[in-house]
Design a protein around this motif. Structure first.
Motif, PDB file in Angstrom:
ATOM      1  N   ARG A 143      27.959  40.184  61.416  1.00 39.46           N
ATOM      2  CA  ARG A 143      28.842  41.348  61.384  1.00 39.46           C
ATOM      3  C   ARG A 143      28.858  42.063  62.733  1.00 39.46           C
ATOM      4  NH1 ARG A 143      33.438  43.250  60.704  1.00 39.46           N
ATOM      5  NH2 ARG A 143      33.624  45.375  59.903  1.00 39.46           N
ATOM      6  N   ASP A 195      41.316  45.097  69.068  1.00 37.77           N
ATOM      7  CA  ASP A 195      41.881  45.759  67.897  1.00 37.77           C
ATOM      8  C   ASP A 195      40.817  46.650  67.265  1.00 37.77           C
ATOM      9  OD1 ASP A 195      40.194  43.938  66.639  1.00 37.77           O
ATOM     10  OD2 ASP A 195      41.796  42.527  66.214  1.00 37.77           O
ATOM     11  N   CYS A 234      36.788  47.190  62.411  1.00 40.72           N
ATOM     12  CA  CYS A 234      36.161  47.927  61.309  1.00 40.72           C
ATOM     13  C   CYS A 234      37.197  48.645  60.446  1.00 40.72           C
ATOM     14  CB  CYS A 234      35.148  48.933  61.846  1.00 40.72           C
ATOM     15  SG  CYS A 234      35.873  50.149  62.971  1.00 40.72           S
ATOM     16  N   ALA A 235      38.473  48.435  60.711  1.00 40.21           N
ATOM     17  CA  ALA A 235      39.541  49.206  60.059  1.00 40.21           C
ATOM     18  C   ALA A 235      39.483  49.154  58.536  1.00 40.21           C
ATOM     19  CB  ALA A 235      40.906  48.713  60.548  1.00 40.21           C
ATOM     20  N   ARG A 236      39.262  47.979  57.981  1.00 38.78           N
ATOM     21  CA  ARG A 236      39.281  47.846  56.517  1.00 38.78           C
ATOM     22  C   ARG A 236      38.113  48.547  55.842  1.00 38.78           C
ATOM     23  NH1 ARG A 236      40.078  41.556  55.330  1.00 38.78           N
ATOM     24  NH2 ARG A 236      38.629  41.444  57.073  1.00 38.78           N
ATOM     25  N   GLU A 237      37.018  48.752  56.588  1.00 34.57           N
ATOM     26  CA  GLU A 237      35.832  49.366  55.998  1.00 34.57           C
ATOM     27  C   GLU A 237      35.750  50.871  56.229  1.00 34.57           C
ATOM     28  OE1 GLU A 237      32.242  46.403  56.252  1.00 34.57           O
ATOM     29  OE2 GLU A 237      33.526  46.087  58.000  1.00 34.57           O
ATOM     30  N   PRO A 245      37.798  53.388  55.412  1.00 32.89           N
ATOM     31  CA  PRO A 245      38.074  54.260  54.266  1.00 32.89           C
ATOM     32  C   PRO A 245      36.907  54.387  53.287  1.00 32.89           C
ATOM     33  CG  PRO A 245      39.941  52.831  54.693  1.00 32.89           C
ATOM     34  CD  PRO A 245      38.815  52.325  55.540  1.00 32.89           C
ATOM     35  N   ASN A 295      46.561  54.251  61.015  1.00 32.80           N
ATOM     36  CA  ASN A 295      46.859  53.077  60.195  1.00 32.80           C
ATOM     37  C   ASN A 295      45.622  52.562  59.466  1.00 32.80           C
ATOM     38  OD1 ASN A 295      49.546  53.109  60.950  1.00 32.80           O
ATOM     39  ND2 ASN A 295      49.306  51.589  62.573  1.00 32.80           N
ATOM     40  N   ALA A 296      44.456  52.926  59.983  1.00 26.69           N
ATOM     41  CA  ALA A 296      43.200  52.543  59.339  1.00 26.69           C
ATOM     42  C   ALA A 296      42.763  53.567  58.295  1.00 26.69           C
ATOM     43  CB  ALA A 296      42.106  52.370  60.383  1.00 26.69           C
ATOM     44  N   GLY A 297      43.589  54.594  58.081  1.00 24.47           N
ATOM     45  CA  GLY A 297      43.299  55.571  57.038  1.00 24.47           C
ATOM     46  C   GLY A 297      42.604  56.828  57.492  1.00 24.47           C
TER      47      GLY A 297
END
Length: 427
Positions: free
Chosen positions: A116, A127, A130-133, A135, A383-385
């Protein structure tokens, strides 16, 4: 790998129930110690319980146990204080300079952690891996970190102003002039604008404040714009005469090409009108710093930088044919960027150097009043919240991206640390 192991040890991301020495004694980490960035063991003054005994001393971390001998620690008495050797691979027994065996422990860390870590770091500057994690993190952790980042950015800008103040012998107006010129470059032309301002000191320009054309001639001439300007333009002819006179009188040497950028840029953003605004502010406002620090509200500050252009630059974006209509020099969002990059750091630096806590607080409050900046970095995080409603947050996100993501310092980012800590503790 060794740096990653040091990080795991420093932040106690080990699975405590699995810690044993290679000879089977249970290990409990009471205090991991203080990370050493100089010569000597990796961690000073650690406290570890090995078996039934509490040890106080230093800890050394290596990928392979044999690195101890490869680095000649076995003959270096400064490593005799090591009470625990932490390794990834147990391929050798290690001893102090007197031959005494040092307890050794293999790092008990989840295999997912290393994977990771590279997933985050290897693409962090491209980019947002970690964007998906993001939130999944609690609002408290996110808000706390963004607040720290915003203050970190504000103080770093204030520190830069203090350095300029030393360079200019405590001259606030000269310092303001330089940071204003840089800010008027709006990123794309910040460096050329700053170099141009530094080549023409404010006190020199103010000697000619009775003639705005003279100041424009000096700025455009030294900036290299008059060389390619159309010769049949009466305004250009005026500036050329003025610049030639001053260049001869004061032995002005032309600057090296400053690298102005105008390709794929809207005419409103050409540097010509930014230079014209700088000339106008220099010619018409000799107390810019006082006006900024004494402004009572955001609208007063906006009015300082919303000075309208008159004459030639009211209808021109560059030298040559103009327009039949007049244009405002800066949009409201552009004026707000000047507040962020000039007014706020200037107020913070002035307040800090004069012990004026109220002014420092006003500087921070101002960022909360200004709408969030609109740029690719802010969009990336939104965009990543991550919500961004004001400049305080957008400045934090810019600082996060430039100083942590793009420099691949995920280990030092609180968000990255939290995401990695979850993986480190998984079995």
């Amino acid at each position: 790998m060794e740096r990653l192991m040091q990080y795991v040890w420093q932040h106690r991301l080990l699975v405590q129930t699995d810690l044993v020495t290679v000879d089977g004694r249970k290990v409990s980490v009471i205090d991991p110690g203080r990370l050493n960035t100089d010569a000597g063991p990796d961690f000073f003054n650690a406290k570890v319980k090995i078996g039934e005994h509490l040890w106080v001393g230093d800890v050394e971390v290596h990928v392979r146990a044999s690195d101890w001998h490869r680095h000649h620690h076995d003959s270096d008495k400064s490593y005799d204080s090591v009470v625990l050797h932490v390794v990834d691979k147990d391929d050798a027994q290690i001893c102090r300079s007197n031959g005494e065996v040092i307890p050794q422990m293999q790092m008990a860390c989840s295999p997912e952690f290393h994977i990771r870590y590279h997933e985050l770091v290897d693409r962090a500057d491209i980019d947002l891996p970690c964007a998906r994690e993001l939130p999944a993190l609690t609002p408290l952790h996110l808000t706390d970190w963004l607040t720290s980042l915003a203050y970190e950015r504000i103080y770093s800008k204030a520190d830069h102003i203090e350095e300029l103040m030393k360079q200019y012998a405590g001259d606030w107006e000269q310092t303001c002039y330089v940071i204003l010129a840089r800010a008027l470059g709006f990123g794309t032309n910040s460096e050329p604008m700053e170099r141009l301002a530094m080549s023409l000191p404010l006190h020199f320009l103010r000697k000619h404040s009775d003639s705005e054309a003279a100041i424009e001639a000096l700025l455009f001439g030294q900036g290299g714009f008059l060389e390619k300007a159309p010769k049949c333009d009466p305004y250009v002819e005026l500036l050329e005469r003025e610049h030639k006179f001053f260049a001869h009188k004061f032995s002005l040497k032309p600057l090296q090409p400053l690298g102005w950028k105008m390709a794929r840029m809207r005419p409103h953003n050409f540097p010509h009108r930014r230079i014209a605004l700088l000339a106008r502010l220099v010619a018409t406002d000799s107390r810019l710093v006082r006006r900024i620090v004494e402004a009572e509200n955001i609208e007063e500050l906006r009015a300082i930088f919303s000075e309208p252009l008159t004459g030639y630059w009211a209808t021109h974006f560059t030298f040559g044919p103009g327009s039949e209509r007049t244009y405002e020099c800066l949009s409201r969002s552009s004026v707000d960027i000047l507040l962020i990059n000039v007014a706020v750091p200037l107020m913070m630096a002035y307040g800090t150097m004069h012990g004026d806590e109220a002014l420092c607080s006003r500087a921070v409050e101002l960022l909360h009043e200004i709408p969030a900046e609109s740029n690719s970095i802010v969009t990336l995080f939104m965009n990543a919240g991550i919500p961004c409603k004001n400049a305080f947050t957008s400045q934090a996100l810019i600082h996060l991206r430039r100083n942590y993501c793009q420099t691949r310092k995920c280990l030092y980012c609180r968000l990255g640390h939290r995401l990695l800590a979850i993986r480190a503790r998984r079995n």
